[in-house]
Write a protein that holds these residues in place. Structure first.
Motif, PDB file in Angstrom:
ATOM      1  N   UNK A   1      39.492  36.574  39.968  1.00 21.95           N
ATOM      2  CA  UNK A   1      40.072  35.356  40.539  1.00 21.95           C
ATOM      3  C   UNK A   1      40.024  35.422  42.067  1.00 21.95           C
ATOM      4  N   UNK A   2      39.423  34.413  42.664  1.00 23.44           N
ATOM      5  CA  UNK A   2      39.306  34.363  44.111  1.00 23.44           C
ATOM      6  C   UNK A   2      38.284  35.325  44.683  1.00 23.44           C
ATOM      7  N   UNK A   3      37.585  36.063  43.812  1.00 27.05           N
ATOM      8  CA  UNK A   3      36.625  37.053  44.304  1.00 27.05           C
ATOM      9  C   UNK A   3      37.299  38.221  45.010  1.00 27.05           C
ATOM     10  N   UNK A   4      38.581  38.452  44.723  1.00 28.18           N
ATOM     11  CA  UNK A   4      39.368  39.458  45.452  1.00 28.18           C
ATOM     12  C   UNK A   4      39.415  40.771  44.679  1.00 28.18           C
ATOM     13  N   UNK A   5      39.205  41.876  45.393  1.00 27.51           N
ATOM     14  CA  UNK A   5      39.324  43.207  44.802  1.00 27.51           C
ATOM     15  C   UNK A   5      39.752  44.190  45.874  1.00 27.51           C
ATOM     16  N   UNK A   6      40.151  45.399  45.451  1.00 25.69           N
ATOM     17  CA  UNK A   6      40.687  46.409  46.374  1.00 25.69           C
ATOM     18  C   UNK A   6      41.844  45.810  47.159  1.00 25.69           C
ATOM     19  N   UNK A   7      42.688  45.093  46.472  1.00 24.43           N
ATOM     20  CA  UNK A   7      43.793  44.362  47.084  1.00 24.43           C
ATOM     21  C   UNK A   7      44.890  44.173  46.043  1.00 24.43           C
ATOM     22  N   UNK A   8      46.154  44.097  46.477  1.00 27.76           N
ATOM     23  CA  UNK A   8      47.230  43.783  45.527  1.00 27.76           C
ATOM     24  C   UNK A   8      47.022  42.445  44.826  1.00 27.76           C
ATOM     25  N   UNK A   9      46.199  41.554  45.407  1.00 26.97           N
ATOM     26  CA  UNK A   9      45.948  40.243  44.821  1.00 26.97           C
ATOM     27  C   UNK A   9      44.829  40.256  43.780  1.00 26.97           C
ATOM     28  N   UNK A  10      44.242  41.419  43.543  1.00 28.63           N
ATOM     29  CA  UNK A  10      43.187  41.555  42.539  1.00 28.63           C
ATOM     30  C   UNK A  10      43.714  41.109  41.177  1.00 28.63           C
ATOM     31  N   UNK A  11      42.954  40.234  40.483  1.00 27.46           N
ATOM     32  CA  UNK A  11      43.441  39.696  39.210  1.00 27.46           C
ATOM     33  C   UNK A  11      42.288  39.126  38.399  1.00 27.46           C
ATOM     34  N   UNK A  12      42.319  39.349  37.092  1.00 24.32           N
ATOM     35  CA  UNK A  12      41.404  38.700  36.155  1.00 24.32           C
ATOM     36  C   UNK A  12      42.224  38.102  35.024  1.00 24.32           C
ATOM     37  N   UNK A  13      41.823  36.932  34.566  1.00 28.25           N
ATOM     38  CA  UNK A  13      42.569  36.205  33.540  1.00 28.25           C
ATOM     39  C   UNK A  13      42.446  36.893  32.180  1.00 28.25           C
ATOM     40  N   UNK A  14      43.480  36.722  31.361  1.00 28.12           N
ATOM     41  CA  UNK A  14      43.502  37.330  30.041  1.00 28.12           C
ATOM     42  C   UNK A  14      42.321  36.925  29.182  1.00 28.12           C
ATOM     43  N   UNK A  15      41.950  35.663  29.236  1.00 28.39           N
ATOM     44  CA  UNK A  15      40.830  35.201  28.408  1.00 28.39           C
ATOM     45  C   UNK A  15      39.538  35.879  28.832  1.00 28.39           C
ATOM     46  N   UNK A  16      39.367  36.106  30.131  1.00 29.08           N
ATOM     47  CA  UNK A  16      38.154  36.786  30.610  1.00 29.08           C
ATOM     48  C   UNK A  16      38.161  38.254  30.228  1.00 29.08           C
ATOM     49  N   UNK A  17      39.339  38.863  30.249  1.00 23.73           N
ATOM     50  CA  UNK A  17      39.472  40.254  29.808  1.00 23.73           C
ATOM     51  C   UNK A  17      39.078  40.377  28.335  1.00 23.73           C
ATOM     52  N   UNK A  18      39.589  39.450  27.515  1.00 26.89           N
ATOM     53  CA  UNK A  18      39.241  39.463  26.092  1.00 26.89           C
ATOM     54  C   UNK A  18      37.757  39.254  25.866  1.00 26.89           C
ATOM     55  N   UNK A  19      37.156  38.334  26.612  1.00 25.21           N
ATOM     56  CA  UNK A  19      35.714  38.090  26.484  1.00 25.21           C
ATOM     57  C   UNK A  19      34.920  39.355  26.802  1.00 25.21           C
ATOM     58  N   UNK A  20      35.290  40.000  27.899  1.00 25.06           N
ATOM     59  CA  UNK A  20      34.557  41.197  28.304  1.00 25.06           C
ATOM     60  C   UNK A  20      34.680  42.321  27.299  1.00 25.06           C
ATOM     61  N   UNK A  21      35.887  42.518  26.771  1.00 29.86           N
ATOM     62  CA  UNK A  21      36.095  43.596  25.806  1.00 29.86           C
ATOM     63  C   UNK A  21      35.355  43.324  24.501  1.00 29.86           C
ATOM     64  N   UNK A  22      35.360  42.082  24.049  1.00 32.44           N
ATOM     65  CA  UNK A  22      34.607  41.744  22.832  1.00 32.44           C
ATOM     66  C   UNK A  22      33.112  41.926  23.045  1.00 32.44           C
ATOM     67  N   UNK A  23      32.632  41.574  24.223  1.00 36.95           N
ATOM     68  CA  UNK A  23      31.211  41.745  24.516  1.00 36.95           C
ATOM     69  C   UNK A  23      30.845  43.224  24.596  1.00 36.95           C
ATOM     70  N   UNK A  24      31.732  44.037  25.172  1.00 39.49           N
ATOM     71  CA  UNK A  24      31.510  45.481  25.203  1.00 39.49           C
ATOM     72  C   UNK A  24      31.384  46.029  23.788  1.00 39.49           C
ATOM     73  N   UNK A  25      32.277  45.613  22.907  1.00 40.01           N
ATOM     74  CA  UNK A  25      32.256  46.063  21.511  1.00 40.01           C
ATOM     75  C   UNK A  25      30.950  45.691  20.831  1.00 40.01           C
TER      76      UNK A  25
END
Length: 430
Positions: free
Chosen positions: A397-421
């Protein structure tokens, strides 16, 4: 008809039917999110960020927490001499080499809670999904939590034999040297040769990661299929001037190290932007001595970084910067020297065969996707030296990383984990 029914009953009793329909397997998204939150408590900062730097007390506590989860998932857990945590699940065929996957859990100072933990916790979720559905892969599986990724991919670097005695003396953000840090987490820096794996020892390595940039979010895409991971090289540039009284020394009589440093910063930007491509150059660290309002700086040290997907291009760019530096040094009478960091990161292309499997699984799951390169370094980059690798990105979200504001949405997390599987299952079937 009777024969067909008999075959179906036999397949059902053996559990084969479930395994021939891998897309029916789904990870538990909520469990991943809960564990991301639980892990974030180790090293949690008041601003919501994380300071779980490698080898610190928080890192040791986070590792103990994760090891506990791995054991509950019935993995055979070991810590190798580099401090990497390895959880193994046996496959049907003991003659086959393992499929490996994972990431890291250490953070940068004042970092976020998704860079590294996403891939690590999703890898554990993959194991638990297989357990809960009684699916046994043909290959053994190894979930690897690499030590000290943020300090220079140390754990994965050790696994390919690239950690030098000089690198072990480097002081980390924890205050410990790499050697002492490895000891603190249960490793043995004197036995790193026993950690090394060779080509053929591993079938593949797959890493799920947040993008750490804004391309996927801007283009409203769900998945990034990584084509390659850039190389990273660091240098310390030391500029020697002459410290003198700031009030009594005329401007035309100064040898101001900081002024030369400023010119070098501009020169780096000019070199990097004068070439076509996606290379980047950064000076993100600066120290000036003696560091007083009324003293002309007599010495400045700059931290120089260049990244690109081509090792040769990195060095071409550096030599151009070096030439400009010498011109500045001569004009300003301030000698400039460069010393390369002992821990560099080699560019790595991901395997086309694994890219194809990621794309195939993404299509079957209905995920929008695009090819892209990784501008950040990852453990997959080191593993690419000994095995085919694949990387999956989800939006930040926001292209932010290495920051306290780093965040990814739950739906995107689920998509990535299912794709990994699904990608892992595709590799296993092949």
């Amino acid at each position: 008809m009777k024969n067909t029914l008999l075959v179906c009953l036999l397949l059902a009793s053996s559990g084969t039917i479930a395994q021939t329909q891998p897309t029916s397997l789904k990870i538990n998204q909520r469990r991943i999110q809960t564990r991301l939150l639980e892990l974030s408590k180790f090293g949690e900062l008041a601003n919501g960020g994380n300071g779980r730097v490698a080898y610190s007390k928080a890192d040791q506590e986070g590792r103990a927490y994760f090891i506990g989860l791995m054991k509950k998932a019935k993995l055979n857990v070991t810590i190798d001499y580099a401090g990497n945590i390895i959880g193994r699940r046996e496959g049907k065929n003991p003659a086959l080499k393992p499929i490996t996957f994972g990431s890291h859990i250490d953070s940068v100072p004042n970092g976020g809670n998704y860079d590294g933990p996403l891939g690590s916790i999703s890898g554990l979720e993959l194991i638990e999904t297989l357990n809960e559905n009684n699916v046994v892969t043909e290959h053994p599986l190894e979930l690897i939590i690499f030590s000290n990724e943020e300090g220079g991919t140390v754990g994965s670097g050790a696994m390919i034999g690239k950690i030098t005695p000089a690198a072990l003396k480097s002081v980390t953000q924890s205050g410990l040297t790499i050697a002492d840090g490895i000891r603190a987490i249960g490793g043995n820096p004197d036995s790193l040769s026993k950690v090394v794996r060779k080509k053929g020892d591993v079938v593949a390595f797959i890493e799920l990661h947040i993008e750490q940039g804004g391309i996927l979010m801007t283009e409203q895409l769900q998945i990034g299929v990584v084509e390659g991971i850039v190389g990273i090289e660091h240098w310390d540039a030391t500029i020697e001037g002459a410290a003198n009284h700031a009030g009594t020394t005329p401007m035309n009589a100064r040898r101001d190290a900081l002024l030369s440093a400023a010119k070098l910063i501009v020169a780096l930007n000019e070199v990097i932007t004068s070439h076509e491509g996606r290379q980047v150059g950064t000076i993100g660290k600066i120290s000036a001595e003696p560091g007083a309002y009324n003293v002309i700086p007599g010495k400045v040290v700059l931290g120089v970084e260049i990244r690109d997907l081509s090792h040769d291009k990195i060095w071409t760019l550096f030599h151009e910067v070096e030439a400009k530096a010498q011109a500045i040094a001569k004009a300003q009478e301030t000698p400039i020297t460069f010393v390369q960091s002992s821990v560099g990161v080699t560019p790595a292309l991901t395997a086309k065969s694994i890219q194809d499997k990621i794309i195939g699984a993404a299509k079957s799951l209905g995920f929008s996707h695009r090819y892209m390169q990784s501008g950040a370094g990852h453990d997959a980059q080191e593993m690419a030296q000994i095995a085919p690798v694949g990387m999956i990105f989800i939006p930040s979200v926001g292209g932010i990383s290495h920051s306290p504001k780093e965040f990814s949405k739950g739906v995107d997390i689920g998509n990535g984990a299912n794709l990994l599987l699904q990608t892992l299952l595709a590799i296993d079937r092949e």
